[in-house]
Scaffold this motif. Sequence first.
Motif: not given
Ligand code: NOJ
Length: 583
Positions: A85-87, A368-370, A228-230
């Motif tokens: 859902y969030d790849f 990948h977020d910007n 480490v994510d978020a």
């Molecule tokens: C940051 C990740 O880089 C992003 O792609 C993701 O949607 C959110 N955290 C939630 O895990």
Amino acid sequence: MKVVFLLPLILAICAANSIARKNKDEPEKDWWQTTIFYQIYPRSFADSNGDGIGDLNGITSKLEYIKELGVGAIWMSPMFQSPMYDFGYDISDFYAVHDEYGTMEDFEALIKRADELDIKVVLDLVPNHTSNESMWFQEALKGHEKYYNYFVWEDGIIDENGNRQPPNNWLSHFRGSAWEYREEVGKYYLHQFVVGQPDLNYRNPDVVEEMKEIIRFWLNKGVAGYRVDAVNALFEVDKEKFGGKYPDEPPSGKVNVDPGSYDTLQHIYTKEQNETYYMVYDWRDVLDEFKAKDGMSRVMMTEVYAAIENVVKYFGEGDRQGAQMPFNFDLINDVDSTSSAADIKRAVEQFLTYKPVDKDANWVVGNHDNSRMATRFGPPLVDGINMITLLLPGIGVTYMGEELGMVDGYISWEETVDPAGCNTNDPINYVAYSRDPERTPFQWNAEKNAGFSTANKTWLPVADGYETLNVEAENAADRSHLKLYKALADIRQNKVFRYGRYESLALNLDVFAFRRWHKNDAYVVVVNVKGNDHIVDLEYFENVDGKVQVELTSVDSPKNKGDKFDAAALPVAPYEALVLKVK
Ligand code: NOJ
């Protein structure tokens, strides 16, 4: 007699001193301090089985390309089992490989090949949330107490019309309430990201232990650390301090923010809680358990978009060590194609100023977020930005494709798959939110699907312009972004860039320059961030006079390697970027 006895001691002290002095000039550096980290988004890098989706065997088959770039480490966005859902950032099994990406054997083969090529592999740890399809969440819904307590549950509120409403005003990053009701348990669960990403409860020691086990599991398979994510979303405020109910967050007061969006609130109860930093220091202890066994440092990079004072807290506190690389997003957040040379100088210096003196800076311009670096700064600045990120003091980080100057792809509303875009429900304005454009397939050559896949349809379409902007074409060209990138990775190993000091100047509105020097060697990097011609005086830098010699140039520069210019009157063409040897 005494002197004779003392002699060995005196010699030993002298030797130790000379070593100490040498080490001060050229301190021994660990692998992660001198390398470039290359981010791979597995879904988009290389598809080995023709299903239109990148995979682990695809990555393994391209490790030689990465080696040739001069990169020593890759970090891969999540490759764990996920309903996507969030790849991949919604993980349903933290201990398994996602089936579209391959098998555990494929993963082990990747690690083995990377090891042969001396490339370290860093994984993405997603500790804040799991997937609603995980066994943990499914068991929680069935009332299994252990797993129920893995998540953050709260009663709803009944409004004046008798309707059930979420417990408070907290918002998801992807719009709308951060709470979702589940009939099975009669409560709302917290999800700071998509509905399918229930937050884990870090006030539960079982969750803390489980995450440490996950960290150990992949370290045992040979990975060299984690991004480490978020991480700043890990802890919510302790609700017991608020009478057992999570309080509303105050309005952000920001003007020009879209009414339903995350930015309308100030996230004082869901982000940057103090406990977060100590959790990160505890994870560092887990990494160091492994170093204690075999001497190899495991690295941690934290993904935190926050005020710089908070970002640097992840480095550690007192004798507690934290992340070696709290990601420095200043070159993403604070500057773009509209920025002046002074804006660039200020953005570069912020991290250098705030980081602890004994820690390393790192330079990130994309992920990948910007929106891609080449799109944000404009294609003519690709070489200048790569010079900045690879030649400033510190660790270089490259998002796949930045070495080629890849730009954002156009993705129609119908083709949009990113929840950040889809959740807008807005076929016009989704573009401002969707992250699909920076995730399009990697451009290997001018053939079908840019050589990414043999499928008839790829999970996202290939970006326009791939026919000329690809690895094969750039390797064949006399000058290309790719060739310059490799030359930068090479010159980075020079002691001037490895150990040298740094000073920078905005020479005028458009030209940003910095000097790196070590002992008697020095280089000046000059980047014209605008389309105007200039003549600049490099003698504003200390110890720069006489002639400077061109070492590396941006692709469209009229200059050639070896050309000499007066330092006091260097002509600089529009968007030109140069690495100059100071004589
Ligand atoms: C940051 C990740 O880089 C992003 O792609 C993701 O949607 C959110 N955290 C939630 O895990």
